[in-house]
Design an enzyme around this catalytic site. Structure first.
Site, PDB file in Angstrom:
ATOM      1  N   ARG A  25      -1.788   4.442 -26.131  1.00 47.48           N
ATOM      2  CA  ARG A  25      -3.041   4.300 -26.881  1.00 47.48           C
ATOM      3  C   ARG A  25      -3.705   5.657 -27.099  1.00 47.48           C
ATOM      4  O   ARG A  25      -4.433   5.844 -28.059  1.00 47.48           O
ATOM      5  CB  ARG A  25      -3.998   3.346 -26.152  1.00 47.48           C
ATOM      6  N   ASN A  45       3.210  -9.981  -9.762  1.00 44.37           N
ATOM      7  CA  ASN A  45       3.631 -10.172  -8.351  1.00 44.37           C
ATOM      8  C   ASN A  45       2.677 -11.139  -7.661  1.00 44.37           C
ATOM      9  O   ASN A  45       3.084 -11.957  -6.843  1.00 44.37           O
ATOM     10  CB  ASN A  45       3.594  -8.893  -7.503  1.00 44.37           C
ATOM     11  N   CYS A  46       1.390 -10.990  -8.014  1.00 43.49           N
ATOM     12  CA  CYS A  46       0.365 -11.773  -7.334  1.00 43.49           C
ATOM     13  C   CYS A  46       0.524 -13.273  -7.604  1.00 43.49           C
ATOM     14  O   CYS A  46      -0.007 -14.107  -6.868  1.00 43.49           O
ATOM     15  CB  CYS A  46      -1.025 -11.311  -7.767  1.00 43.49           C
ATOM     16  N   THR A 278       0.539  14.983  -8.079  1.00 46.96           N
ATOM     17  CA  THR A 278       1.205  15.251  -6.795  1.00 46.96           C
ATOM     18  C   THR A 278       1.201  16.761  -6.544  1.00 46.96           C
ATOM     19  O   THR A 278       0.572  17.516  -7.289  1.00 46.96           O
ATOM     20  CB  THR A 278       2.667  14.769  -6.827  1.00 46.96           C
ATOM     21  N   ALA A 285       1.617  10.442  -9.437  1.00 44.87           N
ATOM     22  CA  ALA A 285       2.051   9.237  -8.709  1.00 44.87           C
ATOM     23  C   ALA A 285       0.865   8.295  -8.559  1.00 44.87           C
ATOM     24  O   ALA A 285      -0.281   8.740  -8.376  1.00 44.87           O
ATOM     25  CB  ALA A 285       2.620   9.607  -7.347  1.00 44.87           C
ATOM     26  N   GLY A 287      -0.382   3.913  -7.479  1.00 43.62           N
ATOM     27  CA  GLY A 287      -0.054   2.595  -6.928  1.00 43.62           C
ATOM     28  C   GLY A 287       0.190   2.587  -5.428  1.00 43.62           C
ATOM     29  O   GLY A 287      -0.250   3.462  -4.682  1.00 43.62           O
ATOM     30  N   ASP A 288       0.942   1.574  -5.010  1.00 43.91           N
ATOM     31  CA  ASP A 288       1.168   1.339  -3.580  1.00 43.91           C
ATOM     32  C   ASP A 288       1.849   2.509  -2.875  1.00 43.91           C
ATOM     33  O   ASP A 288       1.806   2.602  -1.652  1.00 43.91           O
ATOM     34  CB  ASP A 288       2.069   0.109  -3.389  1.00 43.91           C
TER      35      ASP A 288
HETATM   36  C1  LIG Z   1       3.728 -11.742  -3.471  1.00 43.55           C
HETATM   37  C2  LIG Z   1       2.687 -10.715  -3.753  1.00 43.55           C
HETATM   38  C3  LIG Z   1       1.387 -11.115  -3.981  1.00 43.55           C
HETATM   39  C4  LIG Z   1       0.407 -10.162  -4.222  1.00 43.55           C
HETATM   40  N1  LIG Z   1      -0.867 -10.588  -4.448  1.00 43.55           N
HETATM   41  C5  LIG Z   1      -1.830  -9.669  -4.702  1.00 43.55           C
HETATM   42  C6  LIG Z   1      -3.149 -10.078  -4.984  1.00 43.55           C
HETATM   43  O1  LIG Z   1      -3.453 -11.272  -5.038  1.00 43.55           O
HETATM   44  N2  LIG Z   1      -4.084  -9.117  -5.220  1.00 43.55           N
HETATM   45  C7  LIG Z   1      -3.778  -7.784  -5.187  1.00 43.55           C
HETATM   46  O2  LIG Z   1      -4.658  -6.941  -5.406  1.00 43.55           O
HETATM   47  N3  LIG Z   1      -2.525  -7.366  -4.939  1.00 43.55           N
HETATM   48  C8  LIG Z   1      -1.555  -8.275  -4.697  1.00 43.55           C
HETATM   49  N4  LIG Z   1      -0.276  -7.860  -4.459  1.00 43.55           N
HETATM   50  C9  LIG Z   1      -0.009  -6.402  -4.409  1.00 43.55           C
HETATM   51  C10 LIG Z   1       0.187  -5.839  -5.808  1.00 43.55           C
HETATM   52  O3  LIG Z   1       1.147  -6.588  -6.469  1.00 43.55           O
HETATM   53  C11 LIG Z   1       0.594  -4.384  -5.701  1.00 43.55           C
HETATM   54  O4  LIG Z   1      -0.445  -3.682  -5.080  1.00 43.55           O
HETATM   55  C12 LIG Z   1       0.867  -3.749  -7.048  1.00 43.55           C
HETATM   56  O5  LIG Z   1       1.855  -4.451  -7.735  1.00 43.55           O
HETATM   57  C13 LIG Z   1       1.315  -2.298  -6.854  1.00 43.55           C
HETATM   58  O6  LIG Z   1       1.674  -1.742  -8.062  1.00 43.55           O
HETATM   59  P1  LIG Z   1       2.736  -0.564  -8.140  1.00 43.55           P
HETATM   60  O7  LIG Z   1       2.891  -0.225  -9.565  1.00 43.55           O
HETATM   61  O8  LIG Z   1       2.385   0.489  -7.185  1.00 43.55           O
HETATM   62  O9  LIG Z   1       4.073  -1.212  -7.570  1.00 43.55           O
HETATM   63  P2  LIG Z   1       4.878  -2.478  -8.064  1.00 43.55           P
HETATM   64  O10 LIG Z   1       4.038  -3.383  -8.852  1.00 43.55           O
HETATM   65  O11 LIG Z   1       5.577  -3.022  -6.864  1.00 43.55           O
HETATM   66  O12 LIG Z   1       5.947  -1.846  -9.049  1.00 43.55           O
HETATM   67  C14 LIG Z   1       6.881  -0.913  -8.602  1.00 43.55           C
HETATM   68  C15 LIG Z   1       8.161  -1.091  -9.402  1.00 43.55           C
HETATM   69  O13 LIG Z   1       8.902   0.102  -9.306  1.00 43.55           O
HETATM   70  C16 LIG Z   1      10.275  -0.215  -9.326  1.00 43.55           C
HETATM   71  N5  LIG Z   1      11.000   0.915  -8.754  1.00 43.55           N
HETATM   72  C17 LIG Z   1      10.877   1.416  -7.501  1.00 43.55           C
HETATM   73  N6  LIG Z   1      11.710   2.460  -7.338  1.00 43.55           N
HETATM   74  C18 LIG Z   1      12.362   2.632  -8.509  1.00 43.55           C
HETATM   75  C19 LIG Z   1      13.352   3.535  -8.944  1.00 43.55           C
HETATM   76  N7  LIG Z   1      13.837   4.482  -8.149  1.00 43.55           N
HETATM   77  N8  LIG Z   1      13.821   3.425 -10.199  1.00 43.55           N
HETATM   78  C20 LIG Z   1      13.339   2.462 -11.036  1.00 43.55           C
HETATM   79  N9  LIG Z   1      12.404   1.580 -10.657  1.00 43.55           N
HETATM   80  C21 LIG Z   1      11.912   1.661  -9.410  1.00 43.55           C
HETATM   81  C22 LIG Z   1      10.338  -1.462  -8.464  1.00 43.55           C
HETATM   82  O14 LIG Z   1      11.483  -2.209  -8.794  1.00 43.55           O
HETATM   83  C23 LIG Z   1       9.056  -2.184  -8.834  1.00 43.55           C
HETATM   84  O15 LIG Z   1       9.278  -3.179  -9.803  1.00 43.55           O
HETATM   85  C24 LIG Z   1       0.742  -8.791  -4.233  1.00 43.55           C
HETATM   86  C25 LIG Z   1       2.054  -8.388  -4.018  1.00 43.55           C
HETATM   87  C26 LIG Z   1       3.025  -9.336  -3.793  1.00 43.55           C
HETATM   88  C27 LIG Z   1       4.434  -8.892  -3.556  1.00 43.55           C
END
Ligand SMILES: Cc1cc2nc3c(=O)[nH]c(=O)nc-3n(C[C@H](O)[C@H](O)[C@H](O)COP(=O)(O)OP(=O)(O)OC[C@H]3O[C@@H](n4cnc5c(N)ncnc54)[C@H](O)[C@@H]3O)c2cc1C
Length: 563
Positions: A25, A45-46, A278, A285, A287-288
């Site tokens: 955007r 995921n949630c 970073t 970087a 997220g989680d």
């Molecule tokens: C079952 C469940 C329920 C949840 N419920 C809630 C909720 O109700 N409220 C809330 O706030 N949070 C909730 N969460 C947490 C929330 O989903 C995470 O905090 C959020 O998704 C984090 O985002 P992210 O982008 O850091 O990681 P993610 O969303 O986990 O995305 C990371 C992605 O990176 C990919 N990846 C990793 N390494 C590589 C690589 N080397 N090459 C290519 N791809 C890669 C992975 O496959 C993954 O799909 C929940 C999580 C789960 C599992």
């Protein structure tokens, strides 16, 4: 076209997808490629536990966007089933493996964003790889669980870990008619909350027929001859189940960052500045996987929640693409605002807990604080259906700043936490809560909303209109315990050694009270005992009100050996 930026993003779910979409955007011209090792991007995921419980009937609903949609609507290339294996910082290149074809290739970048998330913890204990034991992070994980439930006709499940994923899975398995046992290492569920607040969750889970094994570290799993899995606990106890959900927490995925030589923090997350940069200026970087500042304490924290991940993805895109010199985007830290529902009960919190504060204490960073408990109705008590909310508010005694709030109840919980979370974000004080003007009609709230009441009680403490004390202070203190409830309430249960003088009779029996001891007042919730305290103070007694009353006594007693 000559200055066309090339942005690569690793991870295509919460943080990665929001970064990619925002980047487009802001820059129509940039080349943006998202790499995702799983088969889906941008999935909820949630929502995964709720599809297992058939509350979200169609799996399709979980997929917020597809690679085709990203291409069509955003002109972003998404490569699913592509695992990024290595970051070559010197040549600004990544090495990728196409999981379907086995092809390994390289891709150059101008800027790289890591959003690899956090992986479920999997301890190296006996039997951990047995079939029937599942973590839950992705759609394929979810499909395996559904398939196992259906093909094995699961009747009994054990959920190892009582955090929010554990509780959400408990709810959904129960909805399917499966008996659930929660096995938790700590003495309470929801490890990031203070124990006494979780007592209300324990009571609810038991009332909903969930077996709860607390303080029970799991040491292994064993396949039984009858096809079930035995979960073995340190206590020597075992529980048999035909499905095990492993929900004992997550750890940041930092392997790529580590091998690339990016700086990690003390807690094991990727270290970033407040613009998500970073230790390499070309790599961001989010997220989680990252360590962030706790908004309240400023301490480094890992807060694996979807809200911060989404906001950080957007901020990284703003910083990379630029926002026209207007107020540069910065991440101001997370206060871990969370909500979780389990079988009709809502649990929510924001800011820090007393547990965290006391850990800070060790490093002399703990500000002087006080806490109060209250149990107001979620809307006007006279309107049918009003439900109580058990709340704990923690605040600074230096300036009244709100440090944290936790609440549990059946209705209206998240609304109060959201309001207080917003106040925390603005460094608000308990005096702000006292003054907060919130909407009111009897079916929505109260003229004195629970948020106001929390502020009023805390303000009374700071102004010296009340002196609070807590049940854990009782051991070893020679206080005169005054129970000001009505006799029928006292008869149903009271604290050992307490004397019952109902509030209405207090003035007429004032001569019965000791003048040489502190008088600690309590009632059911802390309101009538506050009124009693005001009377006593004005008669010259040394008195204190036990915050949260008899309800908190029962809650604290679940964890502490108090009289
Ligand atoms: C079952 C469940 C329920 C949840 N419920 C809630 C909720 O109700 N409220 C809330 O706030 N949070 C909730 N969460 C947490 C929330 O989903 C995470 O905090 C959020 O998704 C984090 O985002 P992210 O982008 O850091 O990681 P993610 O969303 O986990 O995305 C990371 C992605 O990176 C990919 N990846 C990793 N390494 C590589 C690589 N080397 N090459 C290519 N791809 C890669 C992975 O496959 C993954 O799909 C929940 C999580 C789960 C599992």
């Amino acid at each position: 076209m000559t200055n066309r930026k090339k942005l690569l993003i690793i991870g295509g779910v919460a943080g990665g997808a929001s970064c990619a979409a925002r980047a487009r955007r802001l820059d129509e011209d940039a080349e943006i490629i998202v790499f995702e090792r799983g088969p889906f991007i941008s999935f909820a995921n949630c929502g995964l536990p709720y599809h297992i419980g058939k509350v979200i009937p169609r799996e399709r609903s979980l997929i917020v966007a597809s690679p085709e949609m990203f291409k069509r609507q955003l002109n972003i290339e998404v490569r699913t089933n592509n695992n990024v294996k290595y970051i070559d910082r010197k040549n600004k290149q990544i090495e990728v493996e196409n999981i379907e074809t086995g092809e390994v290739y390289k891709e150059n970048y101008d800027t790289l964003v890591l959003s690899p998330g956090a992986a479920p913890l999997k301890p190296g204990i006996e039997g951990i790889d047995l079939p029937g034991i599942f973590p839950l992070r992705t759609i394929p994980d979810m499909r395996k669980i559904i398939d196992w439930i259906e093909t094995r006709k699961v009747k009994k499940a054990a959920v190892v870990g009582g955090g929010f994923i554990g509780l959400e899975m408990t709810e959904n398995l129960k909805i399917l008619g499966i008996d659930v046992t929660i096995i938790e290492m700590l003495p309470h569920v929801m490890p990031f909350l203070d124990p006494e607040i979780t007592a209300f969750i324990h009571n609810h889970l038991k009332a909903e027929d969930i077996s709860l094994l607390l303080g029970s570290p799991v040491i292994g799993f064993k396949q039984e001859d009858n096809g079930m899995i035995a979960v073995m606990m340190k206590s020597g106890r075992t529980v048999e189940a035909d499905l095990i959900i492993l929900a004992i927490g997550v750890r940041p995925e930092t392997e790529l960052a580590k091998t690339a030589g990016l700086t990690l923090g003390k807690l094991g997350g990727i270290l970033v500045d407040d613009q998500m940069r970073t230790s390499d200026e070309h790599i961001y970087a989010v997220g989680d996987a990252v360590e962030i500042k706790n908004f309240v304490t400023n301490a480094q924290s890992l807060i694996p929640l979807a809200g911060p991940a989404n906001r950080q993805g957007r901020i990284a895109a703003d910083v990379i693409m630029g926002n026209n010199g207007v107020k540069p985007s910065r991440f101001r830290g997370s206060q871990a605002t969370m909500v979780c529902g389990v079988l009709g009960l809502t649990i929510a919190a924001s800011g820090i807990t007393e547990k965290t504060l006391n850990q800070l204490d060790k490093h002399d960073q703990c500000p002087p604080y006080e806490k109060i408990y209250l149990n107001p109705s979620h809307y006007a008590g006279y309107y049918p259906g009003a439900k109580p909310i058990a709340m704990k508010l923690i605040f600074s005694t230096e300036n009244g700043r709100i440090l944290g709030v936790q609440a549990v109840g059946k209705e209206g919980v998240e609304k109060r936490i959201d309001v207080i979370a917003s106040a925390i974000q603005h460094n608000g004080t308990v005096f702000d809560l006292e003054e907060a003007e919130l909407c009111y009609a009897p079916q929505y709230g109260s003229a004195k909303d629970p948020v106001n009441i929390a502020g009023m009680i805390a303000s009374n403490v700071l102004r010296g209109h009340t002196s609070v004390v807590h049940w854990e202070d009782l051991s070893g203190f020679d206080a005169y315990l005054l129970d000001v409830r009505d006799p029928f309430e006292f008869r149903k249960g009271h604290v050992k050694g307490a004397v019952n003088i109902p509030l209405a009779a207090l003035r007429s029996r004032i001569q019965d009270l000791p003048t040489d001891r502190e008088i600690w007042t309590y009632c059911l919730e802390g309101k009538r005992s506050y009124f009693a305290l005001r009377i006593l103070k004005q008669y010259g007694f040394k008195a204190r009100n036990i915050s949260g009353g008899y309800l908190m006594y029962l809650a604290v007693k679940q964890f502490k050996d108090i009289p």
